[in-house]
Enzyme design. Structure first.
Site, short mmCIF file in Angstrom:
data_model
loop_
_atom_site.label_atom_id
_atom_site.label_comp_id
_atom_site.label_asym_id
_atom_site.label_seq_id
_atom_site.Cartn_x
_atom_site.Cartn_y
_atom_site.Cartn_z
N ARG A 89 0.63 -0.90 0.32
CA ARG A 89 0.21 0.48 -0.12
C ARG A 89 0.82 1.33 -0.30
NH1 ARG A 89 -0.92 0.18 6.49
NH2 ARG A 89 0.10 -0.98 7.10
N ASP A 249 10.91 -6.18 8.79
CA ASP A 249 10.41 -5.92 8.05
C ASP A 249 9.98 -4.22 8.55
OD1 ASP A 249 8.29 -7.69 8.70
OD2 ASP A 249 7.18 -5.60 7.79
#
Ligand code: AMP
Ligand code: MG
Length: 503
Positions: A89, A249
């Site tokens: 996104r 991450d």
């Protein structure tokens, strides 16, 4: 108005990213613009805030020199490995070069679906976008390395989320890069050592150019990242910050705090504090953050094993174990430096304190700080208020700190020990009190205030309260008249605070 470079898109091949575009949105409008950051980056605030600027910052139209990409990465999420995450996104628009020649990533969050969306809608809604903007500004003002919001936009869309439709929004954020431990893990998991090596070089170019010529660049990169992360987590601990989703991450090579999803600041001191609704086992609790970071760094070191300049795999593993193990003592050193600043020891707050503490001071001072924390834990004392009240003791008024503790005798015994320690340093008390006030904030993003201001923005599109809070947090160390409400812990009816991930 906005000219970008695109080194990530052009210097690295197409395995590192997918060239992509932001989704068209009906009515993009900039609702918050970070004038101070824009000025630092040499950007034109007026134009960024215009309709034209909104089209660029929403990803609908690419700025000059921009080649927007979705970056690929993997990651260990709550301990389990996901081999392919990536920007689901988000988009990297490119890099801004500032007047000192440094490159800064300009990155959009909420700009629409990408090939990495994995069933998600690629969108973001207003509350979390403002939350990330606000938290980043608060951390920046607190002296903690962080990504920062350049602008928050509404898109004119309604996005359906649990709890009903919400205003669609986009965050334009700036970071010294978006390279993550997970970026290395993606290629290492595929056995693609050439691309891990390429990533080492690119990371060094971005963050540690002086190390490019080192004999063992991979090892030097590891050490640099480890050291930055030790400093970062120590700073988090010093302000009571709980990241909440310390997946690999979300662990940046730059050493900046990244991805403000379910993060929150602790109220009453308790190392087991967890706010995130998805962190059911307390993996990312306040007190676990140093050991989680070490675990994340072990995953990082594993990606570099084939690159270390040693004779064989066993030697590489031994080297990695040793280098990862150094995180513990390094963290303790950094934490002690932070705590010494908070207790008025040495010359001032972290950042102002020169490296190299007086011999012998460190262990005792760590114990002194740890004992104060234990007393706060025993009495459920608000972390921020407890530390802030200490400087008044040096000004001759132990009243404020005493009023926070239930048990007076252990506190008084500790205060006497602390004063003796300060006197042993021969410190001028007024000077030390002033230094402590630059290390112990009075205003932090209190959960009830964050909640209240974001609700006002999401429900009534009233940005006044969130703007006022951001303004207060931009100067967290100076007590100002009329802001008493912002310094108070949550009222008792606020209840247990729960935060939610991302979108
Ligand atoms: P985060 O929890 O924000 O660090 O995100 C973890 C991963 O989930 C990243 O790969 C994101 O791109 C992806 N992700 C989170 N929310 C969405 C969404 N609404 N649509 C698509 N991908 C998403
Ligand atoms: Mg993330």
């Amino acid at each position: 108005m906005l000219t970008l470079e695109s080194s990530y898109a052009t210097d690295l091949d197409d395995q590192f990213r997918i060239v992509w575009e932001g989704a068209d949105v009906p009515d993009p409008r900039v609702i918050l613009l970070n004038a101070a950051l824009a000025a630092e980056l040499g950007l034109d605030v007026g134009r960024l805030g215009s309709r034209d600027g909104a089209e660029l910052l929403s990803g609908m139209r690419a700025p000059d020199g921009s080649r927007p990409v979705a970056q690929v990465y993997a990651g260990h999420q709550f301990g389990g490995f996901s081999p392919r995450l990536g920007d689901g996104r988000a988009l990297l628009l490119g890099e801004i070069r500032d007047s000192c020649g440094r490159r800064w990533d300009l990155h959009l969050k909420g700009s629409g679906p990408t090939p990495f969306s994995r069933g998600g809608d690629g969108k973001a809604v207003l509350g979390p976008v403002l939350r990330e903007y606000l938290m980043g500004e608060a951390m920046h003002a607190l002296g903690v390395p962080t990504t920062r919001g350049l602008a928050a936009l509404v898109t004119g869309e309604e996005i359906v989320r649990q709890g009903g439709p919400k205003p669609g929004a986009i965050l334009a954020r700036v970071a010294s890069s978006h390279l993550r431990v997970g970026t290395f893990e993606y290629f290492a998991a595929r056995g693609d050592d050439d691309r891990v090596r390429r990533l080492v070089d690119y990371s060094l170019e971005r963050h540690d150019p002086a190390l490019l010529e080192a004999e063992d660049p991979a090892l030097e990169l590891f050490r640099a990242v480890r050291d930055r992360q030790a400093t970062l987590v120590a700073r988090w601990m010093g302000v009571g910050f709980i990241h909440g989703v310390m997946n690999t991450d979300n662990t940046a090579i730059s050493g900046e705090t990244i991805d403000y999803g379910p993060c929150a600041f602790m109220d009453a001191y308790d190392p087991a504090t967890v706010f995130s609704s998805i962190d059911r086992n307390g993996r990312y609790a306040y007190g676990r953050q140093p050991s989680v970071m070490q675990w994340n760094l072990a995953r990082f070191a594993e990606t570099l094993l084939p690159l270390f300049d040693v004779e064989d795999r066993d030697a590489a593993a031994a080297l990695a174990t040793d280098e990862v193990g150094r995180f513990g003592p390094l963290f303790l050193e950094e934490w002690t430096r932070v705590m010494r600043g908070k207790l008025g020891l040495g010359d001032g707050p972290p950042g102002e304190v020169p490296a190299g503490e007086p011999a012998g001071a460190t262990d005792d001072d760590a114990r002194l700080a740890g004992d104060f924390l234990d007393l706060m834990a025993a009495d459920g004392v608000d972390f921020t208020s407890g530390f802030r009240a200490l400087s008044d003791v040096l000004r001759g008024d132990p009243g404020p700190v005493r009023s926070l503790f239930e048990h007076g005798a252990p506190l008084d015994a500790w205060l006497a020990r602390w004063m003796a320690r300060l006197d042993a340093e021969g410190a001028d008390r007024a000077t030390r009190a002033a230094a402590m006030d630059r290390a112990n904030p009075i205003y932090i993003p209190r959960n009830h205030l964050v909640e209240e201001t974001l609700d006002a923005a999401e429900e009534d599109l009233d940005l006044g309260p969130v703007e006022a809070l951001i303004d207060v947090l931009s100067d967290p160390f100076t007590r100002r008249p009329g802001l008493g409400r912002y310094a108070e812990p949550a009222p008792s009816d606020f209840g247990p605070h729960v935060t939610f991930c991302g979108t």
